[in-house]
Design an enzyme around this catalytic site. Sequence first.
Site, PDB file in Angstrom:
ATOM      1  N   GLN A 176      -1.903 -13.585  -1.004  1.00  0.00           N
ATOM      2  CA  GLN A 176      -0.910 -12.751  -1.678  1.00  0.00           C
ATOM      3  C   GLN A 176       0.503 -13.252  -1.381  1.00  0.00           C
ATOM      4  O   GLN A 176       1.442 -12.921  -2.079  1.00  0.00           O
ATOM      5  CB  GLN A 176      -1.041 -11.280  -1.235  1.00  0.00           C
ATOM      6  CG  GLN A 176      -2.317 -10.625  -1.721  1.00  0.00           C
ATOM      7  CD  GLN A 176      -2.444  -9.165  -1.323  1.00  0.00           C
ATOM      8  OE1 GLN A 176      -3.496  -8.759  -0.847  1.00  0.00           O
ATOM      9  NE2 GLN A 176      -1.411  -8.350  -1.532  1.00  0.00           N
ATOM     10  N   ARG A 210      -3.150  -1.135  -1.015  1.00  0.00           N
ATOM     11  CA  ARG A 210      -2.443  -0.696  -2.209  1.00  0.00           C
ATOM     12  C   ARG A 210      -1.396   0.375  -1.898  1.00  0.00           C
ATOM     13  O   ARG A 210      -1.372   1.456  -2.490  1.00  0.00           O
ATOM     14  CB  ARG A 210      -3.413  -0.162  -3.257  1.00  0.00           C
ATOM     15  CG  ARG A 210      -2.783  -0.205  -4.644  1.00  0.00           C
ATOM     16  CD  ARG A 210      -3.710   0.313  -5.698  1.00  0.00           C
ATOM     17  NE  ARG A 210      -3.129   0.129  -6.993  1.00  0.00           N
ATOM     18  CZ  ARG A 210      -3.781  -0.314  -8.053  1.00  0.00           C
ATOM     19  NH1 ARG A 210      -5.036  -0.633  -7.963  1.00  0.00           N
ATOM     20  NH2 ARG A 210      -3.186  -0.435  -9.201  1.00  0.00           N
ATOM     21  N   CYS A 211      -0.559   0.071  -0.910  1.00  0.00           N
ATOM     22  CA  CYS A 211       0.558   0.959  -0.658  1.00  0.00           C
ATOM     23  C   CYS A 211       1.608   0.162   0.063  1.00  0.00           C
ATOM     24  O   CYS A 211       1.328  -0.898   0.604  1.00  0.00           O
ATOM     25  CB  CYS A 211       0.165   2.155   0.194  1.00  0.00           C
ATOM     26  SG  CYS A 211      -0.209   1.754   1.895  1.00  0.00           S
ATOM     27  N   GLU A 221       1.475   0.755  -6.511  1.00  0.00           N
ATOM     28  CA  GLU A 221       0.821   1.443  -5.409  1.00  0.00           C
ATOM     29  C   GLU A 221       0.970   2.952  -5.448  1.00  0.00           C
ATOM     30  O   GLU A 221       0.258   3.673  -4.771  1.00  0.00           O
ATOM     31  CB  GLU A 221       1.354   0.851  -4.102  1.00  0.00           C
ATOM     32  CG  GLU A 221       0.951  -0.619  -4.045  1.00  0.00           C
ATOM     33  CD  GLU A 221       1.730  -1.446  -3.071  1.00  0.00           C
ATOM     34  OE1 GLU A 221       2.851  -1.040  -2.743  1.00  0.00           O
ATOM     35  OE2 GLU A 221       1.236  -2.489  -2.650  1.00  0.00           O
TER      36      GLU A 221
END
Lengths: 166, 806
Positions: free
Chosen positions: B237, B384-385, B760
């Site tokens: 990522q 996902r935050c 997110e």
Amino acid sequence: MAKTHVTMTINGQEVEALVEPRTLLIHFLREQMLLTGPHIGCETSHCGACTVDMNDMSVKSCTVFAVQANGANITTIEGMAAADGTLSALQEGFRMMHGLQCGYCTPGMITRAHRLLIENPDPSEDEIRMGIAGNICRCTGYQNIVKAIQYAAAKINGVPFHEAAE
Amino acid sequence: MNDMTPTREERAEKLQGMGCRRKRVEDIRFTQGKGQYVDDIKLPGMLFGDFVRSPYAHARIKHIDKSKALAMKGVIAVLTAEDLKPVKLDWMPTLAGDVQMVLADGKVLFQNQEVAFVIAEDRYIASDACELVEVEYEALEVLVDPFKALAPNAPELREDLRGKTEGAHGKRIHHNHIFNWQVGDKAATDAAISNGEVTIKEMISYHRTHPCPLETCQALASMDKIKGELTLWGTFQAPHVVRTVASLLSGIPEAKIHVIAPDIGGGFGNKVGVYPGYVCAIVGSIVLGKPVKWVEDRMENLTATSFARDYHMTTEISATKEGKVTGLKVHILADHGAFDACADPSKWPAGFANIVTGSYDFPVAHLEVDGVYTNKAPGGVAYRCSFRVTEAAYCIERAMDILAQKLGMDPADLRMKNFIQPQQFPYQSALGWEYDSGDYPTALKKGMETINYRALREEQKAKQEAFKRGETREIMGIGVSFFTEIVGAGPSRNCDILGVGMFDSAEIRVHPTGSIIARMGTKSQGQAHETTYAQIIATELGIEADKIMIEEGNTDTAPYGLGTYGSRSTPVAGAATAMAARKIRAKAQMIAAHLLEVSDYDVEWDIDRFRVKGLPEKFKTMTEIAWAAYNNVPEGMEPGLEAVNYYDPPNMTYPFGAYICVMDIDVDTGVAKTRRFYALDDCGTRINPMVIEGQVHGGCTEGFAIAMGQEIRYDEMGNCVTGSLMDFFLPTAVETPHWETDFTVTPSPHHPIGAKGVGESPNVGSVPAFSNAVNDAFAFLNAGHIQMPHDAWRTWEVAERLGLHD
């Protein structure tokens, strides 16, 4: 390890090869046939990323040995578009309805939906959801995948597609 | 040549710029099976690596015998910690300032820890040979429960840290202690709590789970010994950071390392960190001079690479009798597993958990976090935050419901009463943040009206009465969640990764014929960057999006950036994109004026062209200007039309949203059915509504899974009992609810295009909505706070505890 001779038809092409008896169909397709469309997501038949069409059935190729596919007729995502490159109704539907994000589940999902629409050309939403329950998507939440399959069904059946409201 | 026929609207529409539901560029290859993911890459002579892993959660390694494995045909090498010591790669630094074993050095600290790395001619042989590596273990006492980690007699996990009383984030008070982190005014908060007319105190746990992208973590390293260059493909990522780390660890100059992140099959935070598999593939390739590929399987992914959450939050709120909050005090016990491999900006050991005051105007607050070691997998990634924001949002949103119940107030009304008001922005929170913009009351009101909230409460009341009369076995819950996120890390003055400031970048080059290539420091894992960045440029430069190619992930060609996670692509690289485009437009303006033979100030921008002020028929389109940039520029100007921008944001952005979940629960089976789920998101300016809705659907589905059953669980021996998709809940199309999306738009005042980021938000916002719905359903039976995850078994147990089955 001694190898076994296999022949099969993959995406309309007859192929023959030597494989170890323990070679999984997914590894045979990806590494020997260089068809990297089908993916591996779990190795336990839960996720469906490796789905291919084998003898008119959706099959999870991570739990089938290549030797079991001897003589079989196999279609992968690479065999979905027409010979002239025109995308299938499902391939078009997935793009039009935003039915994919990272794209990793997409080949298996489209391959499964292809067989679903042959088995049931005009499925209800519930039938679509049940019909793709063997394929996991981590990105889309399925809502737009359902729409993509409805879009394709309408196109194949030659009827107008009405997108359901959010 | 100067065609005036198309209207301004037609010209704008043709660009497919910001705000349009542009179909995705990426889909053309993905729908045909032509994406290229790491495991699709096949190099001549490529070898495969596989790990021997520990069956024990805590054990001393007495002996490793690799002779049988090495004797097997097709096995090339077997690496252990001893082999990595001479090159000083037996341990590696983590992003959180800790160190982590690459291969077990003397002992193992969690089940499935990497013990030896077998390199063989194919993946089947590598897997066979792993079985032949003989490891003798001496089992040690196992520590699983974080609440027992700091007991005086708790087993010592990290012998390497013995005697070290200072960690990367200050004092360590115990051999299993990692850090203590405090924010806010403790004395004032204690006073507010003790003087509160109404107070609540609850231990709110956010259980351990895992991002579980469909593609696992993988890498392919190829060392060219002649050139001394390393090429590394991987599921990264943050490819630039990986290159920097690879250079620091290997000693190979950064310019001779080529990191390529090809298509990535989902990340969700799992692919931010650096894992032993990457290091071992690199070492294997450097030693052998051949390409070495490492691909983890699903069980390895779930049990060894980067869990998320595992925060245990003791929360106190004080309020007036009328329901005005006066103070918030939170203590978090953070279970980090065996190594602190949390993926947070370096100075933030608990991420941005101090966003825990949420959307509410708390006059005082105090947050304290203690990190501890246990015999579990390392990690603590942001699933996902933004960093620990999901935990914080869950904490405050659950606590507000608990307070509402104590006050006898409706939870939506309590929120409305305590919202930070629109005129208070920019708002200084009690825990140190400056919220950029928001209009919370409008958003919640819109949500309540759309879903007909008051009528639902009436229906709920009627159902409760019917339940008490024995007429139904179903109870109804309404879960309200109003979250505020903090994303877009970050200003480099307080956010860095291993010392590199968290800016991001865009480099845009306009070719003579008016097509564009743009390269970014970020890396999409499914977020449609190739589609949406092009939309920003299309609007900024008046060139059709279809003529703009976006490229990411190749560190040789892309400008340095910190990557994609924490919803930072739009807030940071999206800003860089707009700023680079504006540099180009400024130069284009001078070229246009030169071509039109007027002064720079006599031309003005008009969608896709510069025109002479007052003479709209006299203009030069961007395509014409692009051509001129290569053959007819004003005297003294450099030819060409390109720009780069490294954007260091002045502040984070603060997206928010109102989520409402309506749920029916069968008390006899524990099965919860989501009747409706409404998600209103305010992410500022909306670049592509289709992509935003897709992000919300996906994030809500993850939140649904987490709240309703997804977890990484260990037994008392430290065995992970949820290590495959048989046990780890990933919802299928059948269980997944239908999502209703909505929006308001409150642009960020400091972002060049006003965008805030959205990827997110749905994970952050939906978990409390689901959990509050379950808790709300049982509230009239005085169930107390019910911990997540709310799978059918646990929900049935709640009903059983309440005597509902008698």
